[in-house]
Design an enzyme around this catalytic site. Structure first.
Site, PDB file in Angstrom:
ATOM      1  N   ASP A 158       3.654   8.172  -0.426  1.00 13.40           N
ATOM      2  CA  ASP A 158       4.023   8.203  -1.837  1.00 13.40           C
ATOM      3  C   ASP A 158       5.530   8.341  -1.963  1.00 13.40           C
ATOM      4  O   ASP A 158       6.151   7.750  -2.836  1.00 13.40           O
ATOM      5  CB  ASP A 158       3.361   9.385  -2.536  1.00 13.40           C
ATOM      6  CG  ASP A 158       1.883   9.131  -2.752  1.00 13.40           C
ATOM      7  OD1 ASP A 158       1.199  10.042  -3.221  1.00 13.40           O
ATOM      8  OD2 ASP A 158       1.425   8.024  -2.444  1.00 13.40           O
TER       9      ASP A 158
ATOM     10  N   ASP B  63       7.915   5.887  -3.873  1.00 17.68           N
ATOM     11  CA  ASP B  63       8.768   6.347  -4.956  1.00 17.68           C
ATOM     12  C   ASP B  63      10.214   5.905  -4.760  1.00 17.68           C
ATOM     13  O   ASP B  63      10.886   5.488  -5.703  1.00 17.68           O
ATOM     14  CB  ASP B  63       8.714   7.873  -5.057  1.00 17.68           C
ATOM     15  CG  ASP B  63       7.379   8.361  -5.621  1.00 17.68           C
ATOM     16  OD1 ASP B  63       7.043   9.530  -5.384  1.00 17.68           O
ATOM     17  OD2 ASP B  63       6.693   7.571  -6.283  1.00 17.68           O
TER      18      ASP B  63
ATOM     19  N   LYS C  99      -0.069  18.467 -11.019  1.00 19.81           N
ATOM     20  CA  LYS C  99      -0.349  17.050 -10.814  1.00 19.81           C
ATOM     21  C   LYS C  99      -1.333  16.947  -9.654  1.00 19.81           C
ATOM     22  O   LYS C  99      -0.978  17.185  -8.498  1.00 19.81           O
ATOM     23  CB  LYS C  99       0.938  16.280 -10.518  1.00 19.81           C
ATOM     24  CG  LYS C  99       0.717  14.792 -10.452  1.00 19.81           C
ATOM     25  CD  LYS C  99       2.022  14.039 -10.515  1.00 19.81           C
ATOM     26  CE  LYS C  99       1.810  12.546 -10.677  1.00 19.81           C
ATOM     27  NZ  LYS C  99       0.925  11.934  -9.718  1.00 19.81           N
TER      28      LYS C  99
ATOM     29  N   ARG D 210      -9.202   3.660 -12.895  1.00 22.65           N
ATOM     30  CA  ARG D 210      -8.126   3.199 -13.757  1.00 22.65           C
ATOM     31  C   ARG D 210      -7.929   1.687 -13.688  1.00 22.65           C
ATOM     32  O   ARG D 210      -7.597   1.054 -14.682  1.00 22.65           O
ATOM     33  CB  ARG D 210      -6.809   3.893 -13.394  1.00 22.65           C
ATOM     34  CG  ARG D 210      -5.692   3.388 -14.285  1.00 22.65           C
ATOM     35  CD  ARG D 210      -4.450   4.188 -14.160  1.00 22.65           C
ATOM     36  NE  ARG D 210      -3.792   3.946 -12.894  1.00 22.65           N
ATOM     37  CZ  ARG D 210      -2.576   4.370 -12.619  1.00 22.65           C
ATOM     38  NH1 ARG D 210      -1.920   5.079 -13.500  1.00 22.65           N
ATOM     39  NH2 ARG D 210      -2.025   4.109 -11.462  1.00 22.65           N
TER      40      ARG D 210
ATOM     41  N   GLU E  24      -8.844  13.467 -13.420  1.00 28.14           N
ATOM     42  CA  GLU E  24      -8.641  13.198 -12.011  1.00 28.14           C
ATOM     43  C   GLU E  24      -9.904  13.634 -11.263  1.00 28.14           C
ATOM     44  O   GLU E  24     -10.373  14.761 -11.435  1.00 28.14           O
ATOM     45  CB  GLU E  24      -7.436  14.037 -11.561  1.00 28.14           C
ATOM     46  CG  GLU E  24      -6.564  13.406 -10.556  1.00 28.14           C
ATOM     47  CD  GLU E  24      -5.762  12.219 -11.074  1.00 28.14           C
ATOM     48  OE1 GLU E  24      -5.708  11.974 -12.303  1.00 28.14           O
ATOM     49  OE2 GLU E  24      -5.203  11.525 -10.219  1.00 28.14           O
TER      50      GLU E  24
ATOM     51  N   CYS F 239      11.440  -8.226  26.861  1.00 29.09           N
ATOM     52  CA  CYS F 239      10.223  -7.970  26.088  1.00 29.09           C
ATOM     53  C   CYS F 239       9.185  -7.242  26.944  1.00 29.09           C
ATOM     54  O   CYS F 239       8.833  -7.722  28.028  1.00 29.09           O
ATOM     55  CB  CYS F 239       9.648  -9.300  25.590  1.00 29.09           C
ATOM     56  SG  CYS F 239       8.060  -9.088  24.766  1.00 29.09           S
TER      57      CYS F 239
ATOM     58  N   CYS G  57       6.132  -9.852  27.415  1.00 30.95           N
ATOM     59  CA  CYS G  57       6.191 -11.102  28.180  1.00 30.95           C
ATOM     60  C   CYS G  57       7.407 -11.210  29.093  1.00 30.95           C
ATOM     61  O   CYS G  57       7.546 -12.194  29.821  1.00 30.95           O
ATOM     62  CB  CYS G  57       6.148 -12.301  27.241  1.00 30.95           C
ATOM     63  SG  CYS G  57       7.616 -12.463  26.219  1.00 30.95           S
TER      64      CYS G  57
HETATM   65  S1  IVH Z   1      -1.322  12.724 -17.606  1.00 29.10           S
HETATM   66  C1  IVH Z   1      -0.198   9.086 -20.081  1.00 29.10           C
HETATM   67  N1  IVH Z   1      -1.790  14.874 -16.161  1.00 29.10           N
HETATM   68  O1  IVH Z   1      -0.974  11.042 -12.079  1.00 29.10           O
HETATM   69  C2  IVH Z   1      -0.199  10.197 -19.121  1.00 29.10           C
HETATM   70  N2  IVH Z   1      -1.820  12.776 -15.080  1.00 29.10           N
HETATM   71  O2  IVH Z   1       1.303   9.373 -11.471  1.00 29.10           O
HETATM   72  C3  IVH Z   1      -1.294  10.077 -18.176  1.00 29.10           C
HETATM   73  N3  IVH Z   1      -2.360  12.852 -12.705  1.00 29.10           N
HETATM   74  O3  IVH Z   1      -2.276   8.176 -13.571  1.00 29.10           O
HETATM   75  C4  IVH Z   1      -1.344  11.042 -17.109  1.00 29.10           C
HETATM   76  N4  IVH Z   1      -2.619  15.033 -12.576  1.00 29.10           N
HETATM   77  O4  IVH Z   1      -3.978   9.876 -12.742  1.00 29.10           O
HETATM   78  C5  IVH Z   1      -1.663  13.543 -16.163  1.00 29.10           C
HETATM   79  N5  IVH Z   1      -2.224  16.829 -15.015  1.00 29.10           N
HETATM   80  C6  IVH Z   1      -2.100  15.519 -15.023  1.00 29.10           C
HETATM   81  C7  IVH Z   1      -2.285  14.737 -13.855  1.00 29.10           C
HETATM   82  C8  IVH Z   1      -2.131  13.364 -13.930  1.00 29.10           C
HETATM   83  C9  IVH Z   1      -2.657  13.890 -11.914  1.00 29.10           C
HETATM   84  C10 IVH Z   1      -2.299  11.448 -12.281  1.00 29.10           C
HETATM   85  C11 IVH Z   1      -2.867  10.488 -13.299  1.00 29.10           C
HETATM   86  C12 IVH Z   1      -1.783   9.477 -13.509  1.00 29.10           C
HETATM   87  C13 IVH Z   1      -0.909   9.674 -12.321  1.00 29.10           C
HETATM   88  C14 IVH Z   1       0.511   9.232 -12.596  1.00 29.10           C
END
Ligand code: IVH
Length: 724
Positions: free
Chosen positions: A37, A41, A118, A139, A179, A439, A442
């Protein structure tokens, strides 16, 4: 994807777009990430920055303009009632402060903010119709997801019926987002079980969660019931698999963190919505907290940075949302993400381990890549023992010596990265890595492709065993011709046993060729050898592969710089491999989405004799090298909708679908009154029952042949509406 010095912005833009799209495809479709990730990013951020500095580069189909994620073909599509957006990221306190300052400026006041964890899981969309669960979907691309509703019956964490109260009546229609995840402990237990059963473990909890939710339990049940009826010996195995699948689903958890459509008395705050959701029986996080200042947000972020592992699930950051819903509305969203929320991402996790050796690997295009061999170490949920070091300069830049204790990073995902040595732990016995001059595969002397290149290559492209193996494997890979049953081991066996000389021979493989292989055959009681089930599968798969879309053929050719994006552009604009081969670099460069570097690479590729031989061998094997084929032929099935269930004799699954499409017909995934024909092969699923109950015309394999050859009228005459 290390940035090369003095690169053209346009070229870098294309590289980034390709890398981001490729990473998205893998992440969403195959439940496996190929880059961390954190790496994703970084790339995404570089792309955004590049487009800000060079707005002429940005186009409407740049990944910066979309949510990302695609659907896999395996599931029925479900359109979300409201679009599911993604989140913008902040990677530092400064970026977080800048976001807060911006909304404060836009609003003229400091809004109350809701801080949440998150969750590193799988985003889902759940619709409740008068309190009853109507659909559960992934999604997907944000507009349309995959229907996994069937699995809900085995996931107790997701209520199938909401219970309202006088204070909180359930709305007529409500769409909630959340989630789905595996708690860390359940994930570890699952992986122990996988290992004990001799199966490979999941790389991390998120992959395990995605893999679990996206199981076709319905298909397995249908298969089991057919096998039971037949008294098949596979029943006990199927039963055990089904049990395991259900048990895994039972381990999934849900946390709801948002709403889409809400028809009924609407809440005025996000936190209030959570109270309502919770009162109806939906799980919300009890760690969410409303705060009044940025300092308190930072405190929340700091606290969970320290206590990340005290939470029962994986987290990769904190999400901060404006709590007031009307204010959210005022701030609005871009096409990708809301302005009223931001994800603060924690820095990736780092561990220490011993660098035992640095070895080199020779890739598909001859690039020689050093990689670290380390003492196995657990980081972010999985055990790691190898990491790429990209090139010699990178080894020097990182300053690592063989024998060093090194810092290793892995951000809750798949690709590990050596950061550098723990210098104070050196004993003096460490030694520097020396790039080989020949190499390892080979023995050919290695050299940069052109002067000044960082990467060195094995120039023996045609017959270096490593490169050959990688190319054969690539032909079959999911991004190219997607030939199941031709994995790395099979590619190696075909070459080692002399069944194929190079990738040119792969598509022409027939039964007799495979019979000469030890790998694809097994001894029979009588003393002879017969093809294994895998070999039979490979033969059908090859059949399908020969009529895959042109862009996949182009990707399969292993032309430098030509990935799916460029290949699709070429297929779309030119549509014919022979015409592409005849074009000049300038003409190719003028194709939208191609450009000078790729144009040159295509011309260079076709100038090599044995490359052209590969194309000729594929042509001789019946591979379709032009795109017009669908439109060119007659379309006897124009306007006809067909559902296919089970394996139709003489066709692979995709093959039967393609045959209908090429005749102008439409293949649908589910039987309805509008279905014109239901084609029933061996081991049909529940669609067969549905066809009978709706009285739709049913065709067996012979009837299907009539449909394809003589059209719908003739097929209607041979169709049945009972058992075929
Ligand atoms: S809100 C429009 N809250 O993170 C806002 N998302 O990187 C929608 N995710 O697609 C997301 N924990 O699947 C929100 N507490 C949280 C979250 C969360 C994980 C995920 C979610 C989103 C992704 C974006």
């Amino acid at each position: 994807m290390a940035r090369k010095p003095a690169q053209e912005p346009a070229q870098r833009w294309r590289e980034l777009v390709e890398a981001v799209e490729d990473a998205r495809r893998r992440y969403y479709q195959h439940d496996a990430a190929t880059m961390s990730d954190a790496e994703y990013d970084v790339l995404f951020r570089e792309l955004v920055d590049l487009e800000t500095a060079h707005p002429e580069l940005a186009s409407a189909d740049s990944p910066t303009q979309s949510v990302g994620g695609e659907r896999s073909e395996m599931f029925e599509p479900v359109e979300h009632l409201q679009r599911m957006l993604s989140l913008d990221n902040a990677f530092s306190e400064d970026e977080l402060a800048a976001w807060a300052a911006r909304i404060e400026r836009d609003l003229g006041a400091t809004p109350e903010l809701l801080c949440e964890l998150k969750i590193d899981g799988l985003a889902v969309d759940i619709v409740y119709d008068r309190g009853r669960l109507r659909s559960l979907a992934t999604r997907g691309d944000g507009r349309v997801g995959e229907d996994v509703t069937y699995n809900v019956r085995y996931i107790p964490a997701i209520p199938r019926q909401l219970t309202g109260s006088a204070g909180h009546p359930v709305p007529d229609l409500v769409e909630v987002r959340g989630e789905v995840y595996f708690p860390t402990a359940a994930f570890e237990a699952l992986n122990d079980e996988m290992l004990a059963a001799g199966r490979s473990p999941f790389a991390n909890a998120r992959n395990a969660g995605a893999g679990t939710l996206r199981q076709r339990v319905d298909r397995r049940e249908a298969e089991l019931s057919v096998m039971r009826d037949k008294g098949s010996t596979t029943v006990p195995r199927l039963e055990a698999e089904l049990e395991l699948a259900k048990r895994r689903l039972g381990g999934l958890q849900l946390i709801v963190h948002g709403v889409g459509v809400w028809q009924g008395h609407e809440p005025s705050r996000q936190s209030e919505a959570y109270h309502a959701l919770r009162s109806w029986g939906l799980p919300t996080s009890d760690r969410a907290k409303v705060v009044g200042s940025l300092a308190e947000v930072q405190e929340f972020v700091g606290y969970y940075g320290e206590h990340r592992h005290d939470v029962e699930h994986e987290i990769d950051g904190v999400v901060i949302k404006v709590d007031d819903l009307a204010t959210q509305g005022r701030l609005g969203s871009t096409s990708r993400a809301p302005r009223w929320a931001i994800a603060y991402k924690y820095p990736p996790e780092v561990v220490r381990t011993r660098l035992l050796d640095i070895e080199v690997n020779v890739g598909r295009t001859g690039r020689v890549t050093p990689f670290a061999v380390m003492e196995p170490v657990k980081v972010a949920g999985s055990t790691v023992s190898m990491a790429t070091l990209h090139n010699q300069e990178e080894v020097v830049r990182k300053g690592v010596l063989i024998g060093d204790l090194v810092f290793l990073r892995k951000a809750g995902d798949v690709i590990p990265e050596v950061l550098g040595p723990v210098v104070e732990e050196r004993t003096g016995d460490e030694r520097a890595f020396v790039m080989p001059t020949h190499c390892p595969s080979c023995g050919t002397p290695l050299a940069p492709a052109k002067e000044g290149d960082v990467d060195i290559r094995c120039p023996n492209a045609r017959s270096c065993p490593s490169q050959l193996r990688e190319r054969v494997f690539h032909v079959a890979s999911r991004g190219a011709l997607d030939i199941e049953g031709l994995g790395f081991k099979a590619a190696m066996a075909l070459l080692d046993e002399g069944i194929v000389a190079d990738e040119g021979d792969v598509l022409g493989l027939g039964r007799d060729d495979l019979l000469r292989s030890q790998f694809f055959t097994r001894a029979e009681a009588g003393g002879g050898r017969v093809l294994t089930a895998n070999a039979e599968k490979l033969l059908t798969e090859l059949d399908t592969a020969r009529s895959r879309p042109l862009w996949r053929v182009i990707v399969a050719l292993s032309i430098r710089h030509v990935g799916p994006t460029a290949a699709q552009a070429l297929a779309r604009e030119i549509g014919d491999l022979d015409r592409i081969a005849a074009m000049s670099a300038e003409e190719l460069a003028a194709v939208e989405g191609v450009g000078p570097i790729i144009g040159r690479a295509v011309v260079d590729w076709f100038e090599v004799d044995w490359h052209r031989d590969v194309v000729e061998k594929w042509r001789a094997a019946g591979v379709l090298l032009a795109e017009e084929r669908v439109e060119a032929g007659p379309r006897p099935l124009d306007g006809v909708t067909v559902v296919i269930t089970g394996t139709v004799e003489g066709f692979s699954r995709d093959g039967a679908t393609l045959a209908v499409q090429e005749a102008g017909g439409k293949v649908s995934g589910s039987v309805s009154k509008k279905t014109d024909f239901v084609v029933v092969g061996e081991n049909p699923g529940s669609k067969y029952d549905k066809a009978v109950s709706l009285g739709r015309p049913i065709l067996d394999a012979a009837g299907f042949a009539v449909l394809l050859e003589q059209g719908p009228e003739a097929a209607a005459a041979v169709a049945t509406t009972g058992a075929p």
